[in-house]
Design an enzyme around this catalytic site. Structure first.
Site, PDB file in Angstrom:
ATOM      1  N   CYS A 134       0.850  -1.191   0.000  1.00  7.49           N
ATOM      2  CA  CYS A 134       0.000   0.000   0.000  1.00  7.49           C
ATOM      3  C   CYS A 134       0.890   1.248   0.000  1.00  7.49           C
ATOM      4  O   CYS A 134       1.675   1.431  -0.913  1.00  7.49           O
ATOM      5  CB  CYS A 134      -0.968  -0.020   1.173  1.00  7.49           C
ATOM      6  SG  CYS A 134      -2.064  -1.448   1.204  1.00  7.49           S
ATOM      7  N   ASP A 189      -8.645  -1.869  -7.391  1.00  2.86           N
ATOM      8  CA  ASP A 189      -8.030  -0.824  -6.574  1.00  2.86           C
ATOM      9  C   ASP A 189      -8.191   0.534  -7.255  1.00  2.86           C
ATOM     10  O   ASP A 189      -7.483   0.833  -8.218  1.00  2.86           O
ATOM     11  CB  ASP A 189      -6.548  -1.139  -6.386  1.00  2.86           C
ATOM     12  CG  ASP A 189      -5.849  -0.176  -5.440  1.00  2.86           C
ATOM     13  OD1 ASP A 189      -6.494   0.802  -4.995  1.00  2.86           O
ATOM     14  OD2 ASP A 189      -4.660  -0.409  -5.146  1.00  2.86           O
ATOM     15  N   HIS A 221      -7.321  -3.625  -3.016  1.00  2.00           N
ATOM     16  CA  HIS A 221      -6.231  -2.921  -2.344  1.00  2.00           C
ATOM     17  C   HIS A 221      -6.022  -3.530  -0.956  1.00  2.00           C
ATOM     18  O   HIS A 221      -6.957  -3.618  -0.164  1.00  2.00           O
ATOM     19  CB  HIS A 221      -6.598  -1.435  -2.210  1.00  2.00           C
ATOM     20  CG  HIS A 221      -5.514  -0.595  -1.644  1.00  2.00           C
ATOM     21  ND1 HIS A 221      -4.439  -0.160  -2.388  1.00  2.00           N
ATOM     22  CD2 HIS A 221      -5.326  -0.104  -0.399  1.00  2.00           C
ATOM     23  CE1 HIS A 221      -3.647   0.563  -1.632  1.00  2.00           C
ATOM     24  NE2 HIS A 221      -4.156   0.616  -0.423  1.00  2.00           N
TER      25      HIS A 221
END
Length: 254
Positions: A134, A189, A221
């Site tokens: 991330c 995502d 995500h």
């Protein structure tokens, strides 16, 4: 799993003390070093388990709390299973903390983390591998471009906003990168769109960077994180295969 030793360590920086987790094979011999960059939820048992798995494969792994300026980990209280949709207060608390970590301060810290590994008797004297998740994917890409002489590989998993029209977009460091890169994008995502992926890839190609960029179909995500609602076990295992292959060919050549 081979014997792994994990310890908490404190790393002095220009702005305070970064708490971190250091995992390494139990033989205490020097091994190739890996800097693991956390996601926004921070240094917690999940990331310690991931570091231990890397250590069991023969690496010395450092996981710093990059939010150390706001306190020791965990910076915010987290449930056993993290679901920001049901717990919006988590990101409400983390948002200002994330925004406060500027590229300049993050890369200043990165130099300290890399120096910490270089000085450790548990790390060999070769280049370092990076893996980031991330927001950690952004940090990994920036670190590869900021410290090219120290980084041989960088893997970026479900990173967001890796290539934008911002003046400080991470992809703009491409012409400085000498490491081999790997990207795993989640097709579910919204923080890394098809257009952003295309811009990232075209920029890396133009700069002559060795890289592989893959889209994990059906993944969201955060798919690597087993303590979150976004976890995808199949995609997580695919990530491990890709990461270990990258580290093996770049940190253990021949």
């Amino acid at each position: 799993m081979p014997v792994v030793r994990g310890t908490s360590v404190d790393i002095p920086t220009q702005d305070g003390t970064a708490d971190a987790y250091l995992a390494h094979p139990g033989d205490s011999a020097p091994h190739p070093a890996v800097l693991l960059y956390m996601d926004a939820f921070g240094l917690r048992p999940q990331l310690r388990r991931m570091a231990d798995r890397l250590a069991s494969a023969g690496y010395t792994v450092l996981v710093p709390n990059v939010f150390y300026r706001h306190g020791r980990a965990p910076v915010v209280e987290l449930p056993d299973v993290i679901d920001p949709v049901r717990r919006p207060e988590i990101f409400a608390a983390l948002g200002p903390v994330m925004q406060a970590l500027t590229p300049e301060s993050a890369m200043r810290d990165a130099g300290v983390y890399l120096s910490c590994l270089a000085a450790s008797p548990l790390a060999d004297d070769g280049p370092v591998g990076l893996t980031g998740y991330c927001m950690g994917a952004v940090l990994a890409l920036r670190t590869a471009g900021t410290y090219p002489e120290r980084v041989a590989a960088a893997a970026c998993f479900h990173g967001g906003r890796l290539a934008t029209d911002a003046a400080d977009s991470p992809h703009l460091l491409a012409d400085r990168i000498t490491a081999e890169l790997y990207f795993a994008h989640a097709d579910q995502d919204p923080s890394m769109t098809e257009d952003q992926i295309a811009l990232l890839e075209s920029t890396l190609t133009a700069a002559g960077v060795t890289y592989r960029s893959e889209v994990y179909h059906g993944a969201h995500h955060g798919f690597t994180q087993a303590d979150t609602a976004a976890h995808d076990a199949q995609a997580e295992e695919r990530h491990w295969q890709a990461l270990l292959a990258l580290l093996s060919r770049t940190l253990r050549p021949g």
